[in-house]
Design a protein around this motif. Structure first.
Motif, PDB file in Angstrom:
ATOM      1  N   LEU A  12     -18.255  43.785 -28.037  1.00 35.17           N
ATOM      2  CA  LEU A  12     -18.387  45.058 -28.682  1.00 35.17           C
ATOM      3  C   LEU A  12     -18.167  46.019 -28.194  1.00 35.17           C
ATOM      4  O   LEU A  12     -17.236  47.024 -28.176  1.00 35.17           O
ATOM      5  N   GLY A  13     -19.121  46.378 -26.385  1.00 34.81           N
ATOM      6  CA  GLY A  13     -18.252  48.118 -25.848  1.00 34.81           C
ATOM      7  C   GLY A  13     -17.141  47.003 -24.617  1.00 34.81           C
ATOM      8  O   GLY A  13     -16.859  48.916 -24.988  1.00 34.81           O
ATOM      9  N   GLY A  14     -16.526  46.805 -25.012  1.00 31.28           N
ATOM     10  CA  GLY A  14     -15.045  46.802 -24.474  1.00 31.28           C
ATOM     11  C   GLY A  14     -14.137  47.195 -25.902  1.00 31.28           C
ATOM     12  O   GLY A  14     -13.269  47.634 -25.172  1.00 31.28           O
ATOM     13  N   LEU A  15     -14.536  46.369 -26.631  1.00 30.00           N
ATOM     14  CA  LEU A  15     -13.353  46.548 -27.594  1.00 30.00           C
ATOM     15  C   LEU A  15     -13.526  48.869 -27.760  1.00 30.00           C
ATOM     16  O   LEU A  15     -12.832  49.220 -28.175  1.00 30.00           O
ATOM     17  N   LEU A  16     -14.740  49.230 -28.056  1.00 29.19           N
ATOM     18  CA  LEU A  16     -15.046  49.869 -28.382  1.00 29.19           C
ATOM     19  C   LEU A  16     -14.236  51.036 -27.589  1.00 29.19           C
ATOM     20  O   LEU A  16     -14.061  52.319 -27.353  1.00 29.19           O
ATOM     21  N   ILE A  17     -14.522  50.573 -26.032  1.00 25.51           N
ATOM     22  CA  ILE A  17     -13.943  51.615 -25.295  1.00 25.51           C
ATOM     23  C   ILE A  17     -12.851  51.742 -24.924  1.00 25.51           C
ATOM     24  O   ILE A  17     -11.626  52.214 -24.617  1.00 25.51           O
ATOM     25  N   ALA A  18     -12.067  50.398 -25.292  1.00 24.67           N
ATOM     26  CA  ALA A  18      -9.906  49.972 -24.985  1.00 24.67           C
ATOM     27  C   ALA A  18      -9.465  50.504 -25.712  1.00 24.67           C
ATOM     28  O   ALA A  18      -8.982  51.544 -24.739  1.00 24.67           O
ATOM     29  N   SER A  19      -8.888  50.382 -26.736  1.00 22.94           N
ATOM     30  CA  SER A  19      -8.049  51.632 -27.556  1.00 22.94           C
ATOM     31  C   SER A  19      -8.861  51.881 -28.449  1.00 22.94           C
ATOM     32  O   SER A  19      -9.388  50.757 -29.426  1.00 22.94           O
ATOM     33  N   GLU A  20      -7.636  52.929 -29.221  1.00 18.65           N
ATOM     34  CA  GLU A  20      -8.063  53.087 -31.045  1.00 18.65           C
ATOM     35  C   GLU A  20      -7.620  52.111 -31.672  1.00 18.65           C
ATOM     36  O   GLU A  20      -8.064  51.638 -32.218  1.00 18.65           O
ATOM     37  N   MET A  21      -6.494  50.920 -31.219  1.00 22.13           N
ATOM     38  CA  MET A  21      -6.303  49.669 -32.122  1.00 22.13           C
ATOM     39  C   MET A  21      -6.933  49.351 -32.095  1.00 22.13           C
ATOM     40  O   MET A  21      -7.422  48.213 -32.658  1.00 22.13           O
ATOM     41  N   ALA A  22      -7.711  48.808 -30.790  1.00 23.79           N
ATOM     42  CA  ALA A  22      -9.316  48.013 -31.155  1.00 23.79           C
ATOM     43  C   ALA A  22     -10.187  47.927 -31.702  1.00 23.79           C
ATOM     44  O   ALA A  22     -11.035  47.390 -32.392  1.00 23.79           O
ATOM     45  N   TYR A  23     -10.442  49.430 -31.989  1.00 23.40           N
ATOM     46  CA  TYR A  23     -11.776  50.025 -32.828  1.00 23.40           C
ATOM     47  C   TYR A  23     -11.186  49.642 -33.809  1.00 23.40           C
ATOM     48  O   TYR A  23     -11.504  49.507 -34.696  1.00 23.40           O
ATOM     49  N   ASN A  24      -9.750  50.267 -34.592  1.00 26.32           N
ATOM     50  CA  ASN A  24      -9.782  50.128 -36.158  1.00 26.32           C
ATOM     51  C   ASN A  24      -9.617  48.516 -36.617  1.00 26.32           C
ATOM     52  O   ASN A  24      -9.793  48.360 -37.376  1.00 26.32           O
ATOM     53  N   LEU A  25      -8.662  47.654 -35.837  1.00 25.00           N
ATOM     54  CA  LEU A  25      -9.093  46.332 -35.870  1.00 25.00           C
ATOM     55  C   LEU A  25     -10.383  45.675 -36.320  1.00 25.00           C
ATOM     56  O   LEU A  25     -10.876  45.755 -37.199  1.00 25.00           O
ATOM     57  N   LEU A  26     -11.888  46.070 -35.221  1.00 26.65           N
ATOM     58  CA  LEU A  26     -12.727  45.653 -35.494  1.00 26.65           C
ATOM     59  C   LEU A  26     -13.448  46.419 -36.685  1.00 26.65           C
ATOM     60  O   LEU A  26     -14.035  45.597 -37.406  1.00 26.65           O
ATOM     61  N   LYS A  27     -13.124  48.014 -36.888  1.00 34.20           N
ATOM     62  CA  LYS A  27     -13.608  48.320 -37.532  1.00 34.20           C
ATOM     63  C   LYS A  27     -13.155  47.837 -39.445  1.00 34.20           C
ATOM     64  O   LYS A  27     -14.107  47.747 -40.703  1.00 34.20           O
ATOM     65  N   TRP A  28     -11.974  47.586 -39.556  1.00 36.31           N
ATOM     66  CA  TRP A  28     -11.525  46.864 -40.931  1.00 36.31           C
ATOM     67  C   TRP A  28     -11.868  45.993 -41.350  1.00 36.31           C
ATOM     68  O   TRP A  28     -11.781  45.275 -42.377  1.00 36.31           O
ATOM     69  N   CYS A  29     -11.791  44.828 -40.026  1.00 35.31           N
ATOM     70  CA  CYS A  29     -12.182  43.189 -39.979  1.00 35.31           C
ATOM     71  C   CYS A  29     -13.476  43.801 -40.537  1.00 35.31           C
ATOM     72  O   CYS A  29     -14.249  42.303 -41.646  1.00 35.31           O
ATOM     73  N   GLY A  30     -14.215  44.488 -40.349  1.00 33.68           N
ATOM     74  CA  GLY A  30     -15.586  45.127 -40.810  1.00 33.68           C
ATOM     75  C   GLY A  30     -15.542  44.753 -42.293  1.00 33.68           C
ATOM     76  O   GLY A  30     -17.232  44.463 -43.271  1.00 33.68           O
ATOM     77  N   VAL A  31     -15.082  45.915 -41.940  1.00 29.93           N
ATOM     78  CA  VAL A  31     -15.450  46.800 -43.462  1.00 29.93           C
ATOM     79  C   VAL A  31     -15.137  45.530 -44.352  1.00 29.93           C
ATOM     80  O   VAL A  31     -15.334  45.190 -45.492  1.00 29.93           O
ATOM     81  N   ALA A  32     -13.756  45.142 -44.326  1.00 27.21           N
ATOM     82  CA  ALA A  32     -13.151  43.082 -44.882  1.00 27.21           C
ATOM     83  C   ALA A  32     -14.436  42.718 -45.214  1.00 27.21           C
ATOM     84  O   ALA A  32     -14.576  41.489 -46.405  1.00 27.21           O
ATOM     85  N   TYR A  33     -14.725  42.246 -44.270  1.00 30.35           N
ATOM     86  CA  TYR A  33     -16.081  40.885 -44.447  1.00 30.35           C
ATOM     87  C   TYR A  33     -17.583  41.988 -45.320  1.00 30.35           C
ATOM     88  O   TYR A  33     -18.143  41.012 -46.189  1.00 30.35           O
ATOM     89  N   LEU A  34     -17.653  43.295 -45.274  1.00 27.67           N
ATOM     90  CA  LEU A  34     -18.376  43.676 -45.757  1.00 27.67           C
ATOM     91  C   LEU A  34     -18.731  43.748 -47.219  1.00 27.67           C
ATOM     92  O   LEU A  34     -19.721  43.349 -47.230  1.00 27.67           O
TER      93      LEU A  34
END
Length: 205
Positions: free
Chosen positions: A62-84
């Protein structure tokens, strides 16, 4: 949210999610009923260890993804949204009518390992942590440190709940299997998941 708001909100959410009957609850109740409190407590410790294993995986990933890039953050974000949204919709609109204990004999050999593998080999636990925990990390704070803190709080609440289940098996198991309790706790949890999904949609990097 402030640090205090994050912790208070997370405590409420973690408590609600912990008492929602699931695989861990079934395993502890079954072991306590068949093998006694000592074996059931070993299962509970194994489950806690499984949570920490996923916490390690999620914290550094998570730490790496949040720092890495906007694309990585948004990918994690929308996967989380879909799952929730999916999980929340299932619980809210299709609540369970019945909660069954697992069939068959509980294993009396290495109950700790059995509890640990229940969580460590369950990818849903990792997906859940990835989609749920980031919402309670205050802006500007270390994702790694806060992920471990939130996992520790979750484990602490889970341990207390496990002890309640173990030492009050005769009474609590009957209450948990009550169809009305199952239906409304599922609906309440489902509504909570959907609220968190909306909150995640509105969040920014």
């Amino acid at each position: 949210m402030s640090v205090t708001d994050c912790l208070v909100t997370y405590l409420f959410a973690a408590l609600l999610l912990t008492i929602t009957p699931g695989l861990d609850t079934a395993l502890i109740l079954r072991t306590s009923t068949l093998d006694g409190a000592k074996k059931a407590f070993q299962v509970a410790l194994g489950i806690d260890t499984g949570c920490f294993i996923w916490g390690i995986v999620v914290a550094f990933g998570l730490g790496g993804l949040l720092i890495a890039s906007e694309m990585a953050y948004n990918l994690l974000k929308w996967c989380g949204v879909a799952y929730l949204l999916w999980l929340g919709g299932q619980l809210l609109f299709k609540p369970r009518q019945l909660f069954e204990l697992a069939n068959g004999q509980a294993s009396t050999n290495n109950c700790f390992l059995r509890g640990m593998l229940t969580n460590a080999l369950n990818p849903k636990m990792g997906i859940f942590y990835l989609s749920f925990l980031p919402q309670f990390i205050p802006t500007g704070h270390s994702p790694i440190v806060w992920t471990f803190l939130l996992v520790f709080i979750h484990v602490l609440i889970g341990t207390i709940w496990s002890l309640i289940l173990i030492f009050a098996t005769r009474y609590v198991s009957g209450f948990i299997k009550n169809s009305i309790f199952i239906k409304w706790i599922d609906r309440l949890s489902g509504g909570l998941f959907i609220i968190f999904a909306i909150k995640l949609i509105l969040s920014t990097h």
